[in-house]
Design an enzyme around this catalytic site. Structure first.
Site, PDB file in Angstrom:
ATOM      1  N   ALA A  53      33.428  56.582  26.265  1.00  0.00           N
ATOM      2  CA  ALA A  53      32.700  57.411  27.351  1.00  0.00           C
ATOM      3  C   ALA A  53      32.368  56.577  28.674  1.00  0.00           C
ATOM      4  O   ALA A  53      31.307  56.670  29.178  1.00  0.00           O
ATOM      5  CB  ALA A  53      31.282  57.927  26.697  1.00  0.00           C
ATOM      6  N   GLY A  54      33.356  55.738  28.966  1.00  0.00           N
ATOM      7  CA  GLY A  54      33.049  54.950  30.252  1.00  0.00           C
ATOM      8  C   GLY A  54      33.524  55.974  31.265  1.00  0.00           C
ATOM      9  O   GLY A  54      33.706  56.928  30.918  1.00  0.00           O
ATOM     10  N   GLY A  67      36.949  57.777  30.397  1.00  0.00           N
ATOM     11  CA  GLY A  67      36.857  58.608  29.222  1.00  0.00           C
ATOM     12  C   GLY A  67      36.167  60.019  29.757  1.00  0.00           C
ATOM     13  O   GLY A  67      36.660  61.097  29.406  1.00  0.00           O
ATOM     14  N   PHE A 125      37.434  43.720  50.874  1.00  0.00           N
ATOM     15  CA  PHE A 125      37.583  43.176  49.510  1.00  0.00           C
ATOM     16  C   PHE A 125      38.719  42.597  49.300  1.00  0.00           C
ATOM     17  O   PHE A 125      39.737  42.451  50.154  1.00  0.00           O
ATOM     18  CB  PHE A 125      37.645  44.511  48.451  1.00  0.00           C
ATOM     19  CG  PHE A 125      36.542  44.443  47.050  1.00  0.00           C
ATOM     20  CD1 PHE A 125      35.213  44.504  47.558  1.00  0.00           C
ATOM     21  CD2 PHE A 125      36.923  44.176  46.115  1.00  0.00           C
ATOM     22  CE1 PHE A 125      34.365  44.561  46.672  1.00  0.00           C
ATOM     23  CE2 PHE A 125      36.019  44.132  44.908  1.00  0.00           C
ATOM     24  CZ  PHE A 125      34.463  44.198  45.339  1.00  0.00           C
ATOM     25  N   GLN A 183      42.829  38.647  33.345  1.00  0.00           N
ATOM     26  CA  GLN A 183      42.375  38.115  34.861  1.00  0.00           C
ATOM     27  C   GLN A 183      41.007  37.366  34.569  1.00  0.00           C
ATOM     28  O   GLN A 183      40.323  37.657  33.960  1.00  0.00           O
ATOM     29  CB  GLN A 183      41.846  39.461  35.596  1.00  0.00           C
ATOM     30  CG  GLN A 183      41.126  39.051  36.977  1.00  0.00           C
ATOM     31  CD  GLN A 183      41.176  40.222  37.970  1.00  0.00           C
ATOM     32  OE1 GLN A 183      40.274  41.062  37.931  1.00  0.00           O
ATOM     33  NE2 GLN A 183      42.173  40.336  38.892  1.00  0.00           N
ATOM     34  N   HIS A 232      37.746  36.112  36.759  1.00  0.00           N
ATOM     35  CA  HIS A 232      37.234  36.475  38.149  1.00  0.00           C
ATOM     36  C   HIS A 232      36.625  35.179  38.708  1.00  0.00           C
ATOM     37  O   HIS A 232      36.193  34.047  37.904  1.00  0.00           O
ATOM     38  CB  HIS A 232      35.935  37.271  37.706  1.00  0.00           C
ATOM     39  CG  HIS A 232      35.502  38.000  39.014  1.00  0.00           C
ATOM     40  ND1 HIS A 232      34.601  37.339  39.890  1.00  0.00           N
ATOM     41  CD2 HIS A 232      35.555  39.456  39.424  1.00  0.00           C
ATOM     42  CE1 HIS A 232      34.350  38.163  40.879  1.00  0.00           C
ATOM     43  NE2 HIS A 232      34.902  39.365  40.705  1.00  0.00           N
ATOM     44  N   LEU A 251      28.725  38.337  35.929  1.00  0.00           N
ATOM     45  CA  LEU A 251      29.491  38.367  37.038  1.00  0.00           C
ATOM     46  C   LEU A 251      28.824  38.654  38.331  1.00  0.00           C
ATOM     47  O   LEU A 251      27.891  39.129  38.497  1.00  0.00           O
ATOM     48  CB  LEU A 251      30.516  39.907  37.047  1.00  0.00           C
ATOM     49  CG  LEU A 251      31.141  40.464  38.022  1.00  0.00           C
ATOM     50  CD1 LEU A 251      32.177  39.610  38.432  1.00  0.00           C
ATOM     51  CD2 LEU A 251      31.457  41.900  37.617  1.00  0.00           C
ATOM     52  N   THR A 264      29.670  39.895  42.048  1.00  0.00           N
ATOM     53  CA  THR A 264      30.745  40.690  42.812  1.00  0.00           C
ATOM     54  C   THR A 264      31.748  39.939  44.071  1.00  0.00           C
ATOM     55  O   THR A 264      30.867  39.291  44.858  1.00  0.00           O
ATOM     56  CB  THR A 264      30.133  42.029  43.266  1.00  0.00           C
ATOM     57  OG1 THR A 264      31.159  42.521  43.881  1.00  0.00           O
ATOM     58  CG2 THR A 264      29.069  41.720  44.596  1.00  0.00           C
ATOM     59  N   GLU A 265      32.642  40.602  43.824  1.00  0.00           N
ATOM     60  CA  GLU A 265      33.669  40.034  44.850  1.00  0.00           C
ATOM     61  C   GLU A 265      33.016  40.647  46.139  1.00  0.00           C
ATOM     62  O   GLU A 265      33.417  40.208  47.442  1.00  0.00           O
ATOM     63  CB  GLU A 265      34.942  40.625  44.737  1.00  0.00           C
ATOM     64  CG  GLU A 265      36.369  40.316  45.611  1.00  0.00           C
ATOM     65  CD  GLU A 265      37.605  40.533  45.079  1.00  0.00           C
ATOM     66  OE1 GLU A 265      38.065  39.714  43.800  1.00  0.00           O
ATOM     67  OE2 GLU A 265      38.051  41.450  45.355  1.00  0.00           O
ATOM     68  N   ARG A 291      42.342  37.623  43.280  1.00  0.00           N
ATOM     69  CA  ARG A 291      41.505  36.850  42.373  1.00  0.00           C
ATOM     70  C   ARG A 291      42.208  35.690  41.554  1.00  0.00           C
ATOM     71  O   ARG A 291      41.863  34.563  41.283  1.00  0.00           O
ATOM     72  CB  ARG A 291      41.025  37.838  41.397  1.00  0.00           C
ATOM     73  CG  ARG A 291      40.073  38.773  41.841  1.00  0.00           C
ATOM     74  CD  ARG A 291      39.573  39.780  40.790  1.00  0.00           C
ATOM     75  NE  ARG A 291      38.420  40.472  41.486  1.00  0.00           N
ATOM     76  CZ  ARG A 291      37.695  41.602  40.974  1.00  0.00           C
ATOM     77  NH1 ARG A 291      38.147  42.043  39.833  1.00  0.00           N
ATOM     78  NH2 ARG A 291      36.802  42.130  41.656  1.00  0.00           N
ATOM     79  N   HIS A 319      37.608  38.000  32.734  1.00  0.00           N
ATOM     80  CA  HIS A 319      36.927  39.202  33.283  1.00  0.00           C
ATOM     81  C   HIS A 319      37.536  40.446  33.041  1.00  0.00           C
ATOM     82  O   HIS A 319      36.963  41.560  32.721  1.00  0.00           O
ATOM     83  CB  HIS A 319      36.793  39.057  34.921  1.00  0.00           C
ATOM     84  CG  HIS A 319      36.158  40.309  35.695  1.00  0.00           C
ATOM     85  ND1 HIS A 319      34.973  40.670  35.464  1.00  0.00           N
ATOM     86  CD2 HIS A 319      36.799  41.020  36.397  1.00  0.00           C
ATOM     87  CE1 HIS A 319      34.735  41.682  36.101  1.00  0.00           C
ATOM     88  NE2 HIS A 319      35.663  41.876  36.947  1.00  0.00           N
ATOM     89  N   ARG A 375      45.034  42.334  39.062  1.00  0.00           N
ATOM     90  CA  ARG A 375      44.346  43.543  39.483  1.00  0.00           C
ATOM     91  C   ARG A 375      43.771  42.977  40.951  1.00  0.00           C
ATOM     92  O   ARG A 375      42.982  42.113  40.966  1.00  0.00           O
ATOM     93  CB  ARG A 375      43.470  43.940  38.498  1.00  0.00           C
ATOM     94  CG  ARG A 375      42.683  45.130  39.193  1.00  0.00           C
ATOM     95  CD  ARG A 375      41.714  45.799  37.902  1.00  0.00           C
ATOM     96  NE  ARG A 375      40.568  45.028  37.507  1.00  0.00           N
ATOM     97  CZ  ARG A 375      39.557  44.787  38.231  1.00  0.00           C
ATOM     98  NH1 ARG A 375      39.198  45.520  39.331  1.00  0.00           N
ATOM     99  NH2 ARG A 375      38.595  43.935  37.658  1.00  0.00           N
ATOM    100  N   SER A 423      40.154  48.957  39.997  1.00  0.00           N
ATOM    101  CA  SER A 423      39.795  49.560  38.471  1.00  0.00           C
ATOM    102  C   SER A 423      39.161  50.513  38.237  1.00  0.00           C
ATOM    103  O   SER A 423      39.471  51.547  37.532  1.00  0.00           O
ATOM    104  CB  SER A 423      39.285  48.214  37.680  1.00  0.00           C
ATOM    105  OG  SER A 423      37.890  47.839  38.355  1.00  0.00           O
TER     106      SER A 423
END
Lengths: 562, 317, 292
Positions: free
Chosen positions: A11-12, A15, A116, A229, A231, A241, A243-244, A275, A339, A374, A379
């Site tokens: 359920a991400g 999903g 980005f 990957q 990060h 993490l 963020t980029e 990355r 990551h 990626r 993503s």
């Protein structure tokens, strides 16, 4: 016994988006998830979501977005799938906005973007640095609105394969400990990443590659599993993490001498190279003695307090909480950290795996968009575009299939219960699942990380074989039924051993350097020999490697320079 | 490395009994409480149940009571709460039933979130592009979007402790997220405010700041509840004890510079609400007998004309 | 020890015994208290929820009056303290906002420059007067008396706006004072919880359940008496105690006194002088327990 037309596992974002699309297509859909939906790891995506909308003064187009993605993938991504994603992205962004996502806006009230990594145009839509969380919670609102059944805190034990097709799952209610069969005409795997295979990782403790392993065991191949990957900016200390988006907003990477070292490695894109490139550059700096305690620095000082607080508030907190650094005043120590996995269950552009009735979407699937590497903010985009497509395709498949086939449910349930009993009845071997996982993770991080070579990977393969032998002696100490972490974490470990092994054998197979797969013993990209996907199939004798061609539509391979 | 001493309240789902168990474990000096709990689970006691995932205060799984107050274990630095190795008491969140050890049943929590219809109700069909919306309004909402539904506010909510019907801080903050959203239709906004003005809604918050204090994401749910009260009153939902009290209080300060307790007590129910007035009567009589009934002749404060002026100027601005 | 004195509405209304007790205690301790008679109600959080700027303007007006006298403000009400602290937090951190609010004070010839400190009597005792000095003044130690501290939300939360960074022990001052006066501080769960008063008129049952729960809790831990620095808490804990007993269908019978009353008794003031006879729940038994 519960039955549904479509059952989504996970359920991400992928999903829930799949569930909503199945629901819209008029079928009975349910979601089964081992954690409450809003605990899913999509939450952790900070920086944003890409879409080429053009807009005022921009010459961006879906073709440029697609090209950037192809280049980011080091030409391993399938260009037909990448085209679909880049073309459909704007409509999905609008849809998210209509659902209620509070994207950042410009002074005219229109959606605005930030820069980005690996992108030649500014096209990343964002909600401060909580983009994943903001979208995930809104998607959950839509699930609540639909009223669809959600099996919360249920752990899927196996997929049921009957007459060659996937027809449901066997699952355990973590809260009660009960094992049940849930029938479905179509199953969509959206179980996310595999971070816990590595130690450390930016991923949550729930990212254990369950879907990868479930599909693998019933014969679906995983593809490009060597592509893992790292990060470039994970926090020293707890590995969180950062963020980029910070670099997108203009932050620098500096070494111990205060130099923006990326000028040596990617003179044109600097900190916003892809990355894999940035992570390799950082490792080189550190290895050549220009790091501090195994780290380089993310320098945000020149961005100013206002921008940091408004757009990077969460990572400001993280740096302060977990590394005692006030990034308004001081550079933050960072290093590359595991990551994301580009590899996953092989699917077509509608999420269909090679097994009828079984679909996959999100990080657990490989469509393949990301190929060897990626791009940041692709993503989240992948989850909504291909979650939607998989949900639609699964619904259509379910509508076309007949009634639920009968199956020997009690046998399936009994087999799982016996397995649990066996795990609990074993004598204490003197080591725990947690200890085995740690050994696995450390070895993977040592030898199957930013740089790899044959000897190191062979060492890890041997470690994994040893771990598997010891895993067969593991005992579950908690004999209770209710919320038995000891039991389900052991089942997760079983999944991760399969995934780890698949990663290593795939990485050993690919004798070149491409994207995130940088081999010290094969340093160049070799398009003549290796412009192809690695596939790994499960067999009783161990993983079997195969290959499949990469789809090239309009962008033939080029030299990759940032 | 440093040694941490934990005293964990454990709940056994089979016997349905709770007990405290003490653990001692070595962790890194910079460790969070969650790191210590995970270490216990992994190396000492695999039967210890706790929810956790992200370890960076974003998934909202690891809410629990730490030394009596709700916190995210992952965001609780041991060096801060136990600098000298003090024993840290860890208990499941309050206002929820335990399932096992630190794992609580959040069904009621989510039922309340569902109760406020937590989805955007914008004009249909939607525009071809995005909704155009003022960036300031959206920034304001972004504050409530920080909510990760961890349950800490609900755990320590004083009103919920005595009345499970209260919608509670998390769901009400979520309601504000929609009421404050310029994309919602007038009708939707109105419906929400009407519902929220009823029993169990915004007026049942006791204004105790517990949720503001414990929220690990600075959502300040109580402030959002107060925003909702204001918005509801502005939208005309004034026929309730909360709005009546507020109006009477404001009138009293505006006209005299200070509080006319006796009058506010009466007006808060409305003069015609006989049963409510009767309930308050014994309290008034008792106060009278002890010589502490507020004077019925309420004097104005010196300088109260300036208080009135400030009220008027601000009402006009 | 000079302060601009802000007793708050309730001490001048429904709790006259508090006002009286503070007056006598102030004299004994040598405080010079300049009563800000023109100051308005702080808004008590009620005006703030209607219009935060209105609340800030009324409080800025009070602060400006104290600032003109060059004095810090002392209050004897937890609620007033909290509301004023929050207002002062907003007014001092943002000069532009202060300027905006100051417009409304101008016609009265007032302006707040952001330099006033606001301290509850409880904080003054510990931080300005000093507990050692207080101990020396004790004429009638509260030996053997079990006192349950009840703070009131507004002096406890949110800590970020109540000076807890500078004075991290503010959440334990009541216990420290009780101990300094020779009494025994009772620890009970409800001491930092809400008394329920703010919703008395909106949800009477809930309000009374809260009050009753904490009273019973304290009593269960052996308290002879409860002491509070907040007259609004007092209104519920004492004033509504018989009603709480009805709702909970049990007897409570725990006297609740104001902080200055407790201090006054220990300084040798007569129970009647500090108004102990004016409580709804009789404090006679407690008063008798205090050694003469």
């Amino acid at each position: 016994m519960p039955e549904h037309d479509v059952l989504i596992v996970g359920a991400g974002l992928a999903g829930m988006r799949a569930g909503i699309e199945s629901f819209r297509n008029g079928v009975d859909v349910a979601i089964i998830t081992k954690v409450h939906p809003v605990r899913s790891h999509s939450n952790a995506a900070q920086g944003g979501i890409n879409a080429a909308m053009g807009g005022e003064g921009s010459d961006d187009s879906w073709e440029i977005h697609a090209y950037d993605t192809v280049k980011g993938s080091d030409w391993l991504g399938d260009q037909d799938a990448i085209e679909i994603m880049a073309r459909e992205a704007p409509q999905d962004i609008y849809e998210l906005e209509h659902m209620g996502v509070i994207f950042a806006r410009d002074e005219y009230g229109r959606l605005t973007t930030r820069n980005f990594g690996g992108a030649s145009r500014q096209r990343t839509f964002f909600v401060a640095d909580i983009t994943g969380q903001a979208i995930l919670h809104v998607m959950h609102e839509q699930v609540l609105k639909s009223g669809m059944r959600v099996y919360e805190e249920w752990f899927v034990l196996s997929l049921i394969k009957q007459d060659g097709a996937c027809v449901g799952v066997v699952a355990m209610d973590i809260i009660s400990g009960a094992v049940e069969v849930i029938r479905a005409k179509a199953v969509v795997l959206a179980t996310g990443g595999i971070g816990r295979v590595y130690e450390p990782s930016t991923n949550g403790l729930i990212c254990t590659g369950d879907g990868h392993a479930l599909a693998y065991r019933i014969g679906a191949p995983m593809m490009d599993m060597e592509m893992v990957q790292y990060h470039p900016t994970t926090l020293k200390g707890n590995g969180a993490l950062l963020t980029e988006g910070a670099r997108g907003e203009g932050a620098y990477l500096i070494n111990s001498e205060g130099d923006r070292f990326m000028k040596t490695y990617a003179p044109s894109k600097m900190e916003l190279a892809s990355r894999d490139v940035v992570s390799r550059s950082e490792i080189t700096e550190i290895q050549e003695g220009r790091g501090v305690d195994g780290c380089v620095f993310l320098d945000c000082r020149h961005l100013g307090e206002k921008l940091i607080m408004e757009r990077l508030g969460q990572i400001y907190e993280l740096a302060l909480e977990f590394a005692n650094v006030d990034m308004v005043k001081d550079p933050v120590p960072v290093r590359p950290g595991m990551h994301y996995i580009m590899g996953g269950v092989k699917t077509d552009v509608d999420g269909a795996t090679q097994i009828p009735g079984l679909y996959a979407a999100g990080e657990g699937a490989n469509i393949s968009i990301h190929g060897g590497n990626r791009l940041g903010a692709n993503s989240l985009l992948e989850t909504v575009v291909f979650g939607r497509r998989a949900g639609a395709a699964a619904a259509e498949y379910a509508q076309q299939s007949g009634a639920h086939p009968a199956a020997p449910e009690s046998d399936l349930i009994e087999a799982q219960c016996q397995k649990f009993q066996m795990l609990m009845d074993r004598p204490d071997p003197g080591f725990t699942t947690a200890k085995l996982r740690l050994e696995m993770g450390v070895s993977m991080d040592k030898n199957v990380s930013v740089y790899r070579d044959e000897a190191g990977m062979q060492e890890t393969l041997k470690t994994l074989q040893d771990l598997r032998a010891r895993f067969d002696k593991i005992c579950v100490h908690d004999k209770g039924k209710v919320y038995n972490w000891n039991l389900y974490s052991t089942l997760e470990m079983e999944n991760m051993l399969d995934v780890a092994e698949a990663i290593v054998v795939s990485a050993l197979a690919r004798k070149e350097s491409r994207g995130a797969h940088a081999r010290l013993d094969y340093t160049e990209r070799d398009d003549d020999e290796w412009l192809k996907h690695t596939l790994v199939y499960h067999s009783p004798e161990g993983p079997l490697i195969d290959f499949s061609p990469v789809t090239i539509t309009q962008w033939p391979p080029e030299r990759r320079v940032y | 490395m440093t040694t941490v001493n934990l005293k964990v309240k454990r709940y056994d789902p089979e016997t349905k009994e709770s007990r405290y168990q003490e653990y001692s474990i070595d962790v890194d000096e910079n460790a969070a409480l969650l790191d210590a709990i995970i270490a216990v689970r992994e190396y000492q006691d695999p039967t210890l149940a706790v929810r956790c995932s992200c370890r960076s205060a974003i998934c909202g799984s690891c809410g629990m009571r730490v030394n009596g107050h709700a916190r995210l274990a992952c965001k609780t630095k041991l060096a801060e709460i136990a600098p000298n190795g003090e024993t840290v008491t860890v208990e499941p969140m309050g206002n929820m039933k335990p399932i096992k050890d630190l794992v609580t049943d959040m069904t009621a929590f989510w039922d309340k979130v569902k109760q406020i219809q937590p989805w955007l109700r914008a004009q249909q069909p939607p525009p071809d592009h995005e909704h155009i919306a003022k960036p300031d309004a959206m920034m304001d909402l972004a504050g409530t979007m920080n909510c990760i539904m961890c349950g800490c506010c609900v755990s320590d909510c004083a009103s919920l402790e005595v009345d499970q019907n209260f919608i509670g801080p998390a769901a009400l903050a979520k309601a504000y997220r929609f009421v404050g959203d310029p994309r919602e239709t007038e009708q939707a906004r109105d419906d929400r405010l009407k519902e929220l003005s009823k029993y169990g809604g915004v007026w049942d918050c006791t204004h105790c700041f517990e949720c503001v204090q414990v929220c690990p994401k600075d959502v300040a749910p109580m402030d959002r509840i107060l925003d909702l009260r204001r918005t509801a009153m502005e939208a005309g939902y004034q026929d309730n004890y909360g709005a009546k009290h507020s109006n009477s209080f404001a009138k009293s300060v505006k006209n005299s510079g200070w509080l006319n307790e006796a009058r506010v007590a009466v007006e808060s129910f409305g003069v015609d609400d006989v049963s409510a007035q009767l309930k308050m009567l014994p309290t008034g009589v008792r106060a009278l007998l002890r010589g502490k009934m507020p004077p019925l002749l309420h004097h104005k404060r010196p300088g109260s004309e300036h208080v009135k002026r400030i009220f008027q100027e601000m009402e006009n601005d | 020890m000079r302060y601009a004195y802000y007793p708050g509405c309730v001490a001048q209304g429904g709790a006259p015994e508090l006002f009286q007790a503070m007056k006598l205690v102030g004299e004994r301790l040598g405080f010079s208290l300049e009563h800000l008679k023109e100051a308005a109600c702080t808004g008590a959080g009620v005006l703030q929820e209607r219009d935060p700027e209105l609340g800030d303007a009324l409080n800025a007006r009070t602060f400006a009056m104290a600032e003109r006298r060059g004095l810090p403000i002392m209050t004897i009400c937890s609620t007033c303290q909290g509301v004023m602290s929050q207002a002062n937090h907003r007014l001092t951190k943002d000069a532009n906002y202060r300027e905006f609010i100051n417009q409304y004070l101008k016609p009265e010839g007032l302006e707040y420059q952001g330099d006033v400190e606001i301290k509850h009597f409880m904080w003054v005792l510990v931080e300005d007067y000093g507990l050692d000095r207080l101990k020396e003044q004790v004429k009638r130690p509260l030996t053997g008396v079990a006192l349950a501290p009840f703070y009131g939300c507004y002096v406890l939360r949110p800590t970020s706006q109540l000076g807890y960074d500078e004075h991290p022990e503010r959440g334990t001052y009541l216990e420290q004072i009780i101990t300094a006066l020779g009494g025994v501080a009772v620890d009970f769960e409800g001491k930092s919880r809400c008394c329920g008063f703010p919703i008395l008129t909106m949800n009477r049952d809930n309000s009374l359940k809260m009050a009753g729960k904490h009273l019973l809790d304290a009593k269960g831990q052996g308290a002879d008496v409860m002491v509070t620095p907040c007259p609004l808490c007092h209104l519920n804990l004492d004033g509504q105690q018989p009603e709480a007993e009805k709702i909970l269908k049990t007897q409570i019978n725990l006297p609740v006194i104001h902080l200055p009353q407790m201090v006054g008794l220990a300084l040798g003031l007569e129970p009647r002088a500090v108004g102990l006879n004016r409580h709804i729940t009789s404090a006679r038994r407690f008063a008798a327990k205090v050694p003469a």
